[in-house]
Design an enzyme around this catalytic site. Sequence first.
Site, PDB file in Angstrom:
ATOM      1  N   TYR A 157       0.828  -1.202   0.000  1.00 23.46           N
ATOM      2  CA  TYR A 157       0.000   0.000   0.000  1.00 23.46           C
ATOM      3  C   TYR A 157       0.862   1.252   0.000  1.00 23.46           C
ATOM      4  CZ  TYR A 157       0.578   1.077   5.043  1.00 23.46           C
ATOM      5  OH  TYR A 157       1.072   1.426   6.258  1.00 23.46           O
ATOM      6  N   GLU A 192      12.080   2.486  14.342  1.00 19.76           N
ATOM      7  CA  GLU A 192      11.112   3.493  13.864  1.00 19.76           C
ATOM      8  C   GLU A 192       9.835   3.337  14.667  1.00 19.76           C
ATOM      9  OE1 GLU A 192       9.647   2.795   9.852  1.00 19.76           O
ATOM     10  OE2 GLU A 192       9.707   0.631  10.142  1.00 19.76           O
ATOM     11  N   LYS A 240       6.366  -1.652   1.914  1.00 15.83           N
ATOM     12  CA  LYS A 240       5.168  -1.127   2.583  1.00 15.83           C
ATOM     13  C   LYS A 240       4.020  -2.123   2.390  1.00 15.83           C
ATOM     14  CE  LYS A 240       3.007   3.368   3.368  1.00 15.83           C
ATOM     15  NZ  LYS A 240       3.106   3.416   4.807  1.00 15.83           N
ATOM     16  N   LEU A 297      11.055   1.514   7.211  1.00 20.91           N
ATOM     17  CA  LEU A 297      10.466   1.999   5.955  1.00 20.91           C
ATOM     18  C   LEU A 297      11.209   3.268   5.528  1.00 20.91           C
ATOM     19  CD1 LEU A 297       7.901   1.550   4.071  1.00 20.91           C
ATOM     20  CD2 LEU A 297       6.955   3.503   5.285  1.00 20.91           C
TER      21      LEU A 297
HETATM   22  N1  PDD Z   1       2.590   5.217   7.821  1.00 20.60           N
HETATM   23  N2  PDD Z   1       7.290   3.878   9.173  1.00 20.60           N
HETATM   24  C1  PDD Z   1       6.159   3.166   9.145  1.00 20.60           C
HETATM   25  C2  PDD Z   1       6.161   1.801   9.730  1.00 20.60           C
HETATM   26  C3  PDD Z   1       4.993   3.714   8.572  1.00 20.60           C
HETATM   27  O1  PDD Z   1       3.854   2.985   8.530  1.00 20.60           O
HETATM   28  C4  PDD Z   1       5.029   5.035   8.051  1.00 20.60           C
HETATM   29  C5  PDD Z   1       3.824   5.690   7.440  1.00 20.60           C
HETATM   30  C6  PDD Z   1       6.236   5.754   8.108  1.00 20.60           C
HETATM   31  C7  PDD Z   1       6.373   7.151   7.542  1.00 20.60           C
HETATM   32  O2  PDD Z   1       6.411   7.110   6.129  1.00 20.60           O
HETATM   33  P1  PDD Z   1       5.869   8.310   5.236  1.00 20.60           P
HETATM   34  O3  PDD Z   1       6.608   9.520   5.670  1.00 20.60           O
HETATM   35  O4  PDD Z   1       6.205   7.893   3.865  1.00 20.60           O
HETATM   36  O5  PDD Z   1       4.394   8.445   5.478  1.00 20.60           O
HETATM   37  C8  PDD Z   1       7.353   5.134   8.659  1.00 20.60           C
HETATM   38  C9  PDD Z   1       1.402   5.645   7.097  1.00 20.60           C
HETATM   39  C10 PDD Z   1       1.134   7.104   7.203  1.00 20.60           C
HETATM   40  C11 PDD Z   1       0.219   4.759   7.451  1.00 20.60           C
HETATM   41  O6  PDD Z   1       0.443   3.563   7.509  1.00 20.60           O
HETATM   42  O7  PDD Z   1      -0.900   5.252   7.622  1.00 20.60           O
END
Ligand code: PDD
Length: 276
Positions: free
Chosen positions: A31, A180, A148, A204
Amino acid sequence: MWVYLNGQILKENEARISPLDRGFTFGDGVYEVIPCYDNQLFLFDEHLKRLKASLELTFIPLTDEIKNLDKILLELQKKNKFLNQSFYIQVTRGVDEVRAHAVEKKMHPTVFVTSQELQKNPYRIDPNQEGIKVRLEEDIRWHRCDIKTIALLGNTLPINDPNKPKVDEIIFHKDGIINEGSKSNVFIFHKGKVLTPSLDQNILPGITRGHIIKEMRNNDIDVHETEISIEQFLAAEEVWITSSTKEVQPVSKINEYTLPSKNLEDSIWYKVLKFI
Ligand code: PDD
């Protein structure tokens, strides 16, 4: 809410996905989450690149609709009408006839997109309010957190443990080193330097993380992508998280420990928030 499913824009209650979709039977899909501010997609090319990488790494074919994703998002954005929206794009390997681990025939991926209203970051409205509360937890996830994946039980389990106090985010660590958040990346300001875990760790490659690292470097803020021990994390002057839906949010409490308060004008997280 209007959604997109396999070529059609539909009302959410009209969208139908087979129970034999591998997203449901195996969590076999990936996703992406893309924010849209004032009707403008934010960092779209970077998100598309990461989605393509997730598909390639999971051997899910790239369909034409992914190639035209921006058009689909803009169409949904007009239908759902929110000024600020976050798009969730879920792509699974597709529907099996019978449940089996191995894929026997050519599959057509399922592409499902929703958009929801993106709430304004509360720290833009009142940056002086108390920061978020986080809890440290052993990282129990798989070894490919760079993908992801929609299979997020490792991420969702700790925050839903009814026996633990409620927090805003879980921060994962492995062998004494911070990785993270369960849905965000993490930064600290410690001994005059900004530190964030490196992409060599099992994390990620956050789009917000990449964007603010670039902007910090353009603005002469020294940032190091390196290992952060739990001890450094707990001794930090500032801790903040980043993501596409939270932007930049400061942390004020880690488990039972409250971080010392700091003048807003001297805070690095507040400077960094302005890069978005
Ligand atoms: N989550 N690490 C993890 C495990 C994440 O699920 C996310 C983002 C991030 C930050 O990535 P980005 O800056 O590309 O949004 C880091 C999204 C927002 C979610 O699952 O809703």
